[in-house]
Design an enzyme around this catalytic site. Structure first.
Site, mmCIF file in Angstrom:
data_model
loop_
_atom_site.group_PDB
_atom_site.id
_atom_site.type_symbol
_atom_site.label_atom_id
_atom_site.label_comp_id
_atom_site.label_asym_id
_atom_site.label_seq_id
_atom_site.Cartn_x
_atom_site.Cartn_y
_atom_site.Cartn_z
ATOM 1 C CD GLU A 38 -2.393 0.972 2.962
ATOM 2 O OE1 GLU A 38 -2.000 0.103 3.763
ATOM 3 O OE2 GLU A 38 -3.349 1.735 3.204
ATOM 4 C CE LYS A 108 -6.985 0.908 3.856
ATOM 5 N NZ LYS A 108 -5.732 1.245 4.578
ATOM 6 C CB CYS A 140 -3.959 -2.175 4.308
ATOM 7 S SG CYS A 140 -2.985 -2.575 5.784
HETATM 8 C C1 ACM Z 1 -3.735 -0.077 7.190
HETATM 9 O O1 ACM Z 1 -4.854 -0.167 6.679
HETATM 10 N N1 ACM Z 1 -2.734 0.467 6.547
HETATM 11 C C2 ACM Z 1 -3.469 -0.611 8.544
#
Ligand code: ACM
Length: 257
Positions: A38, A108, A140
């Site tokens: 990410e 995201k 993530c």
């Molecule tokens: C995250 O979502 N980077 C912990």
């Protein structure tokens, strides 16, 4: 098909270093699908919207173009996290690049902690077909919402690409369950190191249907790893003569009354 990941320590704010490092590490990898962490080109710990604005790129920005060139040269499907700018809005996004020149961007959906100060959340998951197999993307913290992987699996994903910057130690174990319940492959590409006081947990992982760990990386070392898989195995959702994990679902029973 060989699928793999690059685990490394990005330098915050140094996009040139980070993208070169990503390309260097992935060049040696024998894989047709490569996942990077990410926010791989920028680093993770932003302290102001100004910092995000200075580093974010549109989906045809320089990092994407360099990675696109690499995807073409390597003949590999590439996914990496980047800070995306769209007008005045910023997203924690993952670019999906094919050697044929397609670009897809996943934003995201489930933002973690202070990401909520700097990014807008995305609104949907998608799957796409490449070389006959169906792929999905999540980023993530999406891992903690079972709905994320379930949605991708119900949309037909056989392989889930999962760029990550994990700080909690639970995701890798959770992925075992996600792959048991959805019978998909997944690649979690995590980063390592400490950035502005925040420590990342490494241990990138490739998991198979049934929750089999095909590879779990180190917690502290930079590494590029690939394993051979047969994505067709993810089409098999039955676990015995009587139970098919998808056909046995009963959405009417899950309705909140
Ligand atoms: C995250 O979502 N980077 C912990």
């Amino acid at each position: 098909m060989k699928i793999g990941y690059v685990q490394f320590k990005p330098k915050f704010g140094d996009k040139e270093y980070n993208v070169s490092k990503m390309i260097d590490m992935a060049s040696a990898l024998d894989a047709q699908v490569i996942v990077f962490p990410e926010l791989a080109n920028t680093g993770y710990v932003f302290r102001s919207k100004g910092e995000v604005a200075a580093l974010a790129e549109s989906s045809d920005g320089p990092s994407i173009r360099k990675m696109q060139e690499f995807s073409k040269k390597k003949q590999a499907l590439i996914t990496f996290g980047f800070a995306e700018r769209d007008g005045d809005s910023f997203y924690n996004s993952a670019a999906v690049l094919t050697p044929e020149g397609q670009v897809r961007v996943y934003r995201k959906v489930h933002l973690f902690n202070e990401e909520k100060l700097y990014f807008q959340r995305g609104e949907k998951f998608f799957t796409f077909t490449w070389r006959g197999f169906v792929f999905g993307v999540m980023i993530c913290f999406d891992w903690i919402f079972p709905e994320a992987m379930r949605t991708l699996a119900l949309m037909g994903a056989q392989v889930v690409l999962h760029p990550a910057n994990l700080v909690l130690p639970y995701c890798q174990d959770a992925m075992i369950t996600r792959c048991i319940e959805n019978r998909v492959f997944e690649i979690t590409a995590n980063r390592i190191g400490t950035e502005r006081g925040l420590k990342f947990t490494g241990a990138s992982q490739i998991t198979a249907p049934g929750g089999v760990i095909l590879y779990r990386g180190t917690r502290t070392k930079e590494e590029a790893v690939a394993v051979e898989i047969d994505p067709e195995l993810a089409l098999q959702k039955s676990i015995n003569n009587f139970n098919d994990l998808f056909k046995d679902r009963l959405p009417i029973a899950y309705k909140l009354s």
